[in-house]
Design a protein around this motif. Sequence first.
Motif, PDB file in Angstrom:
ATOM      1  N   GLY A   1     -27.995   6.861  36.107  1.00  0.00           N
ATOM      2  CA  GLY A   1     -27.722   8.267  35.482  1.00  0.00           C
ATOM      3  C   GLY A   1     -26.400   8.921  36.045  1.00  0.00           C
ATOM      4  O   GLY A   1     -26.153   9.973  35.487  1.00  0.00           O
ATOM      5  N   GLY A   2     -25.860   8.214  37.168  1.00  0.00           N
ATOM      6  CA  GLY A   2     -24.823   9.024  37.740  1.00  0.00           C
ATOM      7  C   GLY A   2     -23.634   9.256  37.002  1.00  0.00           C
ATOM      8  O   GLY A   2     -23.039   8.066  36.403  1.00  0.00           O
ATOM      9  N   ALA A   3     -23.061  10.396  36.814  1.00  0.00           N
ATOM     10  CA  ALA A   3     -21.837  10.580  36.195  1.00  0.00           C
ATOM     11  C   ALA A   3     -20.529   9.880  36.768  1.00  0.00           C
ATOM     12  O   ALA A   3     -20.422   9.722  38.014  1.00  0.00           O
ATOM     13  CB  ALA A   3     -21.548  12.103  35.901  1.00  0.00           C
ATOM     14  N   GLY A   4     -19.610   9.526  35.974  1.00  0.00           N
ATOM     15  CA  GLY A   4     -18.279   8.844  36.521  1.00  0.00           C
ATOM     16  C   GLY A   4     -17.280  10.098  37.105  1.00  0.00           C
ATOM     17  O   GLY A   4     -17.852  11.276  37.000  1.00  0.00           O
ATOM     18  N   GLN A   5     -16.224   9.350  37.280  1.00  0.00           N
ATOM     19  CA  GLN A   5     -15.103  10.499  37.880  1.00  0.00           C
ATOM     20  C   GLN A   5     -14.096  10.753  37.012  1.00  0.00           C
ATOM     21  O   GLN A   5     -14.285  10.084  35.927  1.00  0.00           O
ATOM     22  CB  GLN A   5     -14.541   9.558  39.018  1.00  0.00           C
TER      23      GLN A   5
END
Length: 388
Positions: A171-175
Motif C-alpha cells: 500500500g506504500g505510495a510511490g515517489q
Amino acid sequence: MSVAAVPGRAWLSEQDCDLGAFRALVERTTDPAGYPHAASVVENVLVYEGERLRTAGDRHALRAELVRALAEGPGIVVVRAAFPEPDVVDRVTAVFEALIAEQRAAGATAGDHFAAPGANDRVWNALEKTALYDAEAFACYYANDVLALLATAWLGPGYQVTSQVNVVNPGGAGQTPHRDYHLGFLSNAVAAAYPAHVHRLSPALTLQGAVAHCAMPVESGPTLYLPYSQLYEPGYLAWRLPEFRDHFAAHHVQLPLDKGDAVFFNPALFHAAGTNRTADVRRTANLLQISSAFGRAMESVDREAVTNAVFPVLLRRKAAGASEEWLDNVIAASAEGYPFPTNLDSDPPVAGLAPPAQADLVRRALREAWHPARLREELRTAAERRES
C-alpha cells in the motif's frame, strides 16, 4: 558525458526547459546491435546476465559498452542474477530487518528524500551499520564482482560506496519522478545558480544502483524509469515542471526484478519508486550511491570503524584462499580509497604525489598479515595525521 546542450548557455534556467526538445531525445528505440554483451532489450532497457558479465573476455570492451549504455544509451542497465547466491542476499536482508526493528523499537522514523517521512522503512548509512552488525555478511555481499565492474567502469578506481535501505510496504505510495545526487537534491533556484557545465558534470560523479532483496513483480512497484532522459541538459530544472512530470507518467517503463537482480543507472535519469499495490510484498531494495573519488559521498561513513570491523574477515578469507579480486572488492566498499583532503604538514606525500589512502594501508596490512590491533592503531594514527 553526452547531453543535449543548450547552445550558447553558460547558465540554465527553467525557461530553457522545452518539452519538445526533451521528447526528441527520449522517444527513441534502443538498438541491441550496439550492445553485444547485452542479453536483450526490454522496454528500451538493456538487460544483461550476471554470469555473462563475469566471464566476458575483453574487459576493456565490456566496460566501454557499459559506459556507453549509461552515458549515451538508455541510461539504465538491468543485471539479472547480479548477486547469484541467495544466502548472501538473505543474510544481509536479515541484517536490514534487524536494523529496522531496532529503529522502530527506539521510536525513530527515518526521513525520505522523495516520499513522506515514515511512508517507507528506511535505513540510512546502511553500509556502515551492516558492517558493524555482521562483518562477514558485509564482506560476502560487497565482494560482488558485478558491482565492482559497474562502479569501476563508470567512476574508475577509488570509488566510494554508500547504501540506503528502502522498504516500500504494501500500500506504500510511490515517489515523484526526479533526478538524483548531486544537483538532483537541490531546489531549482539553487541548481540554477550552478553553471551549465556543472549540470553536465554532476551525473559523472555518481553511479546509482539498486539490489533487489526480494522478488519484485510490477504490482509491487519496482522503480519507474524514463530511458534516455539523462541526455537532457536542463533536466535538473525540468523534472519538477508539470509538463515533464506528465510526460514521465505517460511514458515511463517498469521492469519486474527477481531477488539478486540489480539495476544500475545514470543519476540524471528521470526515475521514481512505484506504488506497492500488493497486500503482502514488503518491497526491499538496497539503494547504492557510489561516488567518484573526485566527489564526496552523500553520507558521512565512519570508514575507520567499518574497516576495523571487516579486517578480521579479510584475514580469514585470505587464509582460506579468497581471490585477490574478492578481497579488493571488499576493501573498495569499506575503506577510503582517496587520500584527500588531508593535512600536508603532518601527512605529506612520501612515495608519490599523494600520501597513502586508507585502502592502501589495509592492503599492506593484509599483505603482511597484521594483527587487527595493529591496523586499528595505524588507522587511528593516520586519521590523526589528517586533522588540521
